[in-house]
Write a protein that holds these residues in place. Structure first.
Motif, PDB file in Angstrom:
ATOM      1  N   SER A 436      21.832  95.314  88.732  1.00  0.00           N
ATOM      2  CA  SER A 436      21.881  94.131  89.589  1.00  0.00           C
ATOM      3  C   SER A 436      20.492  93.828  90.121  1.00  0.00           C
ATOM      4  CB  SER A 436      22.861  94.350  90.748  1.00  0.00           C
ATOM      5  OG  SER A 436      22.893  93.222  91.597  1.00  0.00           O
ATOM      6  N   LEU A 437      20.279  92.557  90.453  1.00  0.00           N
ATOM      7  CA  LEU A 437      19.035  92.123  91.105  1.00  0.00           C
ATOM      8  C   LEU A 437      19.334  90.879  91.926  1.00  0.00           C
ATOM      9  CD1 LEU A 437      18.060  89.436  89.332  1.00  0.00           C
ATOM     10  CD2 LEU A 437      17.189  91.160  87.795  1.00  0.00           C
ATOM     11  N   ALA A 438      18.396  90.572  92.848  1.00  0.00           N
ATOM     12  CA  ALA A 438      18.557  89.399  93.708  1.00  0.00           C
ATOM     13  C   ALA A 438      17.194  89.001  94.243  1.00  0.00           C
ATOM     14  CB  ALA A 438      19.524  89.686  94.859  1.00  0.00           C
ATOM     15  N   ASN A 478      25.584  99.418  91.974  1.00  0.00           N
ATOM     16  CA  ASN A 478      26.235  98.390  91.172  1.00  0.00           C
ATOM     17  C   ASN A 478      25.802  96.984  91.526  1.00  0.00           C
ATOM     18  OD1 ASN A 478      27.859 100.237  89.679  1.00  0.00           O
ATOM     19  ND2 ASN A 478      29.236 100.419  91.449  1.00  0.00           N
ATOM     20  N   VAL A 479      25.459  96.750  92.790  1.00  0.00           N
ATOM     21  CA  VAL A 479      25.129  95.394  93.197  1.00  0.00           C
ATOM     22  C   VAL A 479      24.195  95.445  94.404  1.00  0.00           C
ATOM     23  CG1 VAL A 479      27.225  95.261  94.598  1.00  0.00           C
ATOM     24  CG2 VAL A 479      26.112  93.157  93.906  1.00  0.00           C
ATOM     25  N   VAL A 480      23.237  94.517  94.423  1.00  0.00           N
ATOM     26  CA  VAL A 480      22.351  94.303  95.569  1.00  0.00           C
ATOM     27  C   VAL A 480      22.335  92.815  95.870  1.00  0.00           C
ATOM     28  CG1 VAL A 480      20.900  96.323  95.197  1.00  0.00           C
ATOM     29  CG2 VAL A 480      20.348  94.209  94.018  1.00  0.00           C
ATOM     30  N   ARG A 481      22.408  92.444  97.155  1.00  0.00           N
ATOM     31  CA  ARG A 481      22.397  91.041  97.562  1.00  0.00           C
ATOM     32  C   ARG A 481      21.674  90.913  98.909  1.00  0.00           C
ATOM     33  NH1 ARG A 481      23.317  90.515  93.079  1.00  0.00           N
ATOM     34  NH2 ARG A 481      25.088  89.513  92.030  1.00  0.00           N
ATOM     35  N   TRP A 482      20.861  89.861  99.023  1.00  0.00           N
ATOM     36  CA  TRP A 482      20.146  89.573 100.259  1.00  0.00           C
ATOM     37  C   TRP A 482      21.034  88.743 101.178  1.00  0.00           C
ATOM     38  CZ3 TRP A 482      15.394  91.629 101.275  1.00  0.00           C
ATOM     39  CH2 TRP A 482      14.648  92.111 100.199  1.00  0.00           C
ATOM     40  N   ASP A 753      22.654  91.035  84.642  1.00  0.00           N
ATOM     41  CA  ASP A 753      22.672  90.201  85.847  1.00  0.00           C
ATOM     42  C   ASP A 753      21.518  89.220  85.782  1.00  0.00           C
ATOM     43  OD1 ASP A 753      23.449  89.186  88.220  1.00  0.00           O
ATOM     44  OD2 ASP A 753      22.846  90.882  89.460  1.00  0.00           O
ATOM     45  N   LEU A 754      21.634  88.123  86.548  1.00  0.00           N
ATOM     46  CA  LEU A 754      20.558  87.129  86.624  1.00  0.00           C
ATOM     47  C   LEU A 754      20.607  86.460  87.982  1.00  0.00           C
ATOM     48  CD1 LEU A 754      21.553  83.851  86.192  1.00  0.00           C
ATOM     49  CD2 LEU A 754      22.260  84.815  84.032  1.00  0.00           C
ATOM     50  N   ASP A 755      19.504  85.842  88.344  1.00  0.00           N
ATOM     51  CA  ASP A 755      19.412  85.115  89.610  1.00  0.00           C
ATOM     52  C   ASP A 755      18.331  84.063  89.481  1.00  0.00           C
ATOM     53  OD1 ASP A 755      19.966  84.321  92.122  1.00  0.00           O
ATOM     54  OD2 ASP A 755      19.132  86.067  93.154  1.00  0.00           O
ATOM     55  N   TRP A 756      18.415  83.018  90.323  1.00  0.00           N
ATOM     56  CA  TRP A 756      17.451  81.919  90.327  1.00  0.00           C
ATOM     57  C   TRP A 756      16.544  82.017  91.547  1.00  0.00           C
ATOM     58  CZ3 TRP A 756      16.754  78.423  86.441  1.00  0.00           C
ATOM     59  CH2 TRP A 756      17.789  78.296  85.496  1.00  0.00           C
ATOM     60  N   TRP A 762      12.677  78.953  88.230  1.00  0.00           N
ATOM     61  CA  TRP A 762      12.394  80.272  87.676  1.00  0.00           C
ATOM     62  C   TRP A 762      13.687  81.079  87.663  1.00  0.00           C
ATOM     63  CZ3 TRP A 762       7.551  81.527  91.193  1.00  0.00           C
ATOM     64  CH2 TRP A 762       6.527  80.634  90.883  1.00  0.00           C
ATOM     65  N   CYS A 763      13.796  81.912  86.661  1.00  0.00           N
ATOM     66  CA  CYS A 763      14.996  82.715  86.478  1.00  0.00           C
ATOM     67  C   CYS A 763      14.588  84.170  86.324  1.00  0.00           C
ATOM     68  CB  CYS A 763      15.771  82.245  85.249  1.00  0.00           C
ATOM     69  SG  CYS A 763      17.286  83.175  84.929  1.00  0.00           S
ATOM     70  N   VAL A 764      15.364  85.079  86.915  1.00  0.00           N
ATOM     71  CA  VAL A 764      15.113  86.507  86.838  1.00  0.00           C
ATOM     72  C   VAL A 764      16.344  87.168  86.236  1.00  0.00           C
ATOM     73  CG1 VAL A 764      14.388  88.556  88.107  1.00  0.00           C
ATOM     74  CG2 VAL A 764      13.767  86.295  88.956  1.00  0.00           C
ATOM     75  N   SER A 765      16.131  88.109  85.313  1.00  0.00           N
ATOM     76  CA  SER A 765      17.241  88.760  84.605  1.00  0.00           C
ATOM     77  C   SER A 765      17.050  90.263  84.655  1.00  0.00           C
ATOM     78  CB  SER A 765      17.312  88.281  83.153  1.00  0.00           C
ATOM     79  OG  SER A 765      16.108  88.587  82.469  1.00  0.00           O
ATOM     80  N   ALA A 766      18.161  90.993  84.644  1.00  0.00           N
ATOM     81  CA  ALA A 766      18.182  92.457  84.616  1.00  0.00           C
ATOM     82  C   ALA A 766      18.897  92.898  83.359  1.00  0.00           C
ATOM     83  CB  ALA A 766      18.887  93.007  85.854  1.00  0.00           C
TER      84      ALA A 766
END
Length: 776
Positions: A436-438, A478-482, A753-756, A762-766
């Motif tokens: 996971s990423l954020a 498993n998951v990280v979120r701001w 996982d992915l996030d914007w 810009w897009c970030v992927s794990a």
């Protein structure tokens, strides 16, 4: 109105008779005949009847005794009979044995009985004797008989509708019609229904008909299509007369007869007879009768142009149609301008037969003898024979439509820029998969978590690692979120069944103090909360500080424990609520947490299906919960189910709600990406298939750009342009613009996982290869 008949009223006949007085007042003795006494009593009653009974009809009086008629015809109603006439009538009426009985009665004067009559005066002033009714007591034969109140017999009660009475009793007295209540009384009677009330009227008495409980139960069973007799079983249990058990030993030891193995000679003879009849034609197979079309000879038919003769032009003259004469291009030596050039000749040969404007191609021959034979003669004759032999064939014209014209007109990807196209930064440092990423709300830092149990915070632009902490040595992150909002920097991370709240030391001291204050508010709320009684439910989870000093020093300040492994964490837009999803938690699989109160709630006692993900609506108090095949939306303010969305996927992996809240995208493990318009239907508006393996994550751009992306196990990301307008007349425009490849596939897993970025495209992927990538 009832018919009225002429009545003949009888006047009461009174006369002085000493013999009659002696007859009535004396004792009957033992020699008195019973039948004679009955006759006397009945006669006395007839004479003492009240004037009301004189209303009988004429046809009732005609049935009386003829002797009585003859006795009354001798004088008028106003005349009074003399003593001599009375004696004559008495002597004439009582003679023979009756006279002797009277003599016996008159002679026995020893005992006297009290009189059973009363003496009154009639209209003429003469004495009138009215006798009392005899009570039969128990010595009578009628003591056991049912009491008959109305003696009208089989006469319908409707004949008395115009009279105030409904019949007569055994004594000939009128039976008054029962009183009927007013509308209010009827309403009250209908409200307070007595026991046994039916609402019907007894045809004999005119009173309400009351049924017993047994009769009411019988009618109820008949109304319910049941058997009237109570206790009757219409479907008794089957009595097994023959057992289904296969016996091992035969009932008889006799050997099987030979006739069971040899074909029957009798049947063979019958079959040969039928075969012989078929060969001789005496038995024919059945053929359905053919429908013969018979011409209707009654309608005359005329051949208008049978004897066509030249006639002068006239409006009523219709000449026979003629084939148009051949043109110049049909000539064997046409003019040069009618001859096709090389390009026209090639186009005519390449075209289909039905698309050619003419069936022939104009050709120039120098002389008639050089004209060749018709090259398609044999083919046309053969096709004609096929038409006559088989059936007339329908020639379907081929549509010459360009397949490209059927596709929707999509804009060019160059016109839809900006969108990510290249890999700008690679983040390396995790051991194993990055699950996971954020990207934080300010767009400066990137948080990631992986199988090594580490949380890492990177600088997004440079790829430099700023902070890391190991929160679990056994379970993966498993998951990280701001937390949403820039007023505080709080990172939530889930490892196993524990949820951690972290303040990374990458911000200013003022922001860290505000973050600590937000995390500590819950402890103050718990201490200020009044104590409940012992019957109150225990809290679902406990919010505590980590016991490890290493975690506290690293910035992990709060921890809560759930009952099962956490897979999804999603924050509310205000930053005070968050939801977690634990697919293996059953009834506690979905939980909503309040950060300011350190409170955990489980809104669902029982959820249909295995939960996969959950999210809050971006603008409304609506909560979305995704199971394996459906997505349910709930109104949190009304606490009710709003809609059940049916993507049609076999197994939903993730979903995301558009920032405007009217659309959502769904990713599934069966390689499909589905776009739902919530205002249009619960079914998918678009189904996109661009991946060869399962889709793990889908995400909308939250910064106002019409972009969304999906991540798949094939190691690629698909970038889409999704334009949504507020106009209800225009649908969403979905255009695939770019495929991003770079992650390696490890163990059949690609991009997890992915996030914007919150503002930039810009897009970030794990990925499962242990790296994170920034695409710009």
């Amino acid at each position: 109105m009832a018919p009225q008949y002429p009545t003949k009223k009888r006047k009461a006949i009174t006369h002085d008779s000493p013999e009659a007085d002696k007859l009535v007042l004396s004792d009957g003795g033992g020699d008195l005949h019973a039948g004679f006494l009955d006759g006397i009593i009945s006669q006395g009653e007839g004479e003492a009847s009240s004037p009301e009974n004189t209303d009988e009809s004429a046809y009732d009086e005609e049935d009386n005794d003829d002797g009585l008629k003859s006795s009354e015809e001798g004088f008028d109603s106003d005349e009074i009979p003399s003593d001599d006439e009375g004696e004559k009538r008495t002597n004439n009426g009582l003679n023979g044995p009756a006279q002797s009985n009277l003599d016996l009665i008159a002679g026995d004067e020893d005992t006297e009985l009290p009189p059973n009559h009363t003496v009154t005066e009639d209209a003429n002033g003469n004495p009138r004797y009215i006798y009392q009714d005899i009570d039969p007591v128990y010595a009578s034969d009628d003591s056991e008989a049912p009491e008959t109140t109305n003696t009208i017999g089989n006469i319908p009660l409707s004949f008395y509708d115009s009279y105030p009475h409904i019949g007569y009793d055994i004594n000939g007295k009128k039976i008054a019609r029962p009183a009927k209540g007013e509308a209010l009384d009827a309403l009250l009677d209908s409200i307070d229904i007595p026991k046994g009330w039916t609402g019907l009227t007894d045809p004999n008495t005119g009173k309400p008909l009351e049924l017993s409980e047994q009769e009411l139960n019988l009618l109820k069973r008949i109304q319910m299509n049941e058997v009237g007799e109570e206790g009757y079983e219409p479907y008794p249990a089957t009595v097994e007369y023959f057992t289904g058990k296969t016996e091992l030993m035969p009932l008889s030891a006799a050997p099987e007869p030979k006739r069971r193995f040899v074909p029957s000679k009798h049947e063979a003879k019958r079959v040969m007879k039928i075969v012989k009849a078929i060969r001789e034609g005496r038995i024919l197979p059945y053929k359905p009768p053919q429908e013969e079309i018979k011409d209707d000879f009654s309608v005359p038919h005329y051949d208008v142009w049978a004897n066509e003769a030249p006639r002068p032009d006239h409006a009523m003259n219709v000449p026979a149609p003629k084939i148009p004469p051949p043109g110049y291009d049909e000539s064997y030596h046409p003019p040069p301008e009618y001859l096709p050039d090389t390009k026209e000749k090639k186009a005519w040969e390449e075209a289909d037969d039905e698309d050619r404007p003419k069936d022939y191609l104009p050709t120039d021959h120098s002389s008639l003898r050089k004209v060749p034979g018709y090259d398609k003669l044999i083919k046309e004759k053969f096709e004609r024979c096929l038409d006559l032999y088989l059936a007339p064939r329908v020639r379907r014209s081929k549509l010459n439509i360009d397949p490209e014209s059927l596709l929707p007109k999509l804009p060019s990807p160059d016109e839809l820029r900006p969108f990510p196209t290249t890999c700008a930064t690679i983040f390396r440092g995790h051991v194993g998969r990055v699950r996971s990423l954020a990207v934080d709300p300010s767009g400066i830092w990137l948080a990631s978590g992986g199988d090594d149990g580490m949380i890492r915070v990177w600088e997004l632009l440079t790829g430099r690692q700023l902070w890391h902490a190991k929160i679990s040595s056994e379970d993966a992150v498993n998951v990280v979120r701001w937390r949403p909002g820039t007023d505080a920097v709080i990172l939530s991370a889930a490892a196993g069944d524990n949820l951690y709240f972290v303040i990374p030391p990458v911000t200013s001291p003022e922001v860290e103090d505000r973050s600590n204050t937000i995390l500590d508010e819950g402890f103050g709320y718990a201490s200020a909360k009044p104590s409940s009684d012992s019957m109150a439910k225990s809290p679902v989870t406990q919010w505590i500080r980590p016991t490890s000093a290493r975690l506290t020093d690293a910035g992990v300040l709060l921890k809560t424990h759930l009952r099962s492994t956490i897979r999804v964490v999603s924050w509310h837009r205000r930053g005070d609520y968050l939801t977690t999803v634990s697919p293996s938690g059953q009834s506690s699989s979905v939980a909503i947490h309040t950060l300011s109160k350190h409170l955990t709630q489980q809104p669902f006692r029982r959820l249909k299906g295995l939960p996969q993900s959950a999210q809050f609506h971006p603008t409304k108090p609506i909560f979305f919960v995704a199971t394996q095949r459906t997505i349910r939306s709930y109104d949190l303010s009304k606490q009710e189910l709003l809609k059940i969305i049916l993507p049609g996927a076999r197994w939903i992996s993730s979903f995301d709600v558009h920032p405007l809240g009217d659309n959502l995208i769904v990713g599934s493990y069966d390689k499909r990406l589905l776009w739902h318009d919530l205002d249009l239907s619960v079914r998918p508006y678009k189904t996109l298939r661009y991946h060869k393996k399962a889709i793990r994550q889908v995400k909308f751009h939250g910064g106002g750009m019409p972009l969304f992306a999906d991540a798949s196990d094939d190691g690629s990301l698909q970038i889409f342009h999704g334009k949504v307008v507020g106009d209800m007349m225009e649908n969403a425009t979905i255009v695939p613009v770019k495929v991003l490849r770079g992650h390696g596939v490890m163990g059949s897993l690609g991009v997890l996982d992915l996030d914007w970025h919150p503002r930039e495209p810009w897009c970030v992927s794990a990925g499962a290869d242990g790296t994170c990538r920034l695409w710009t």
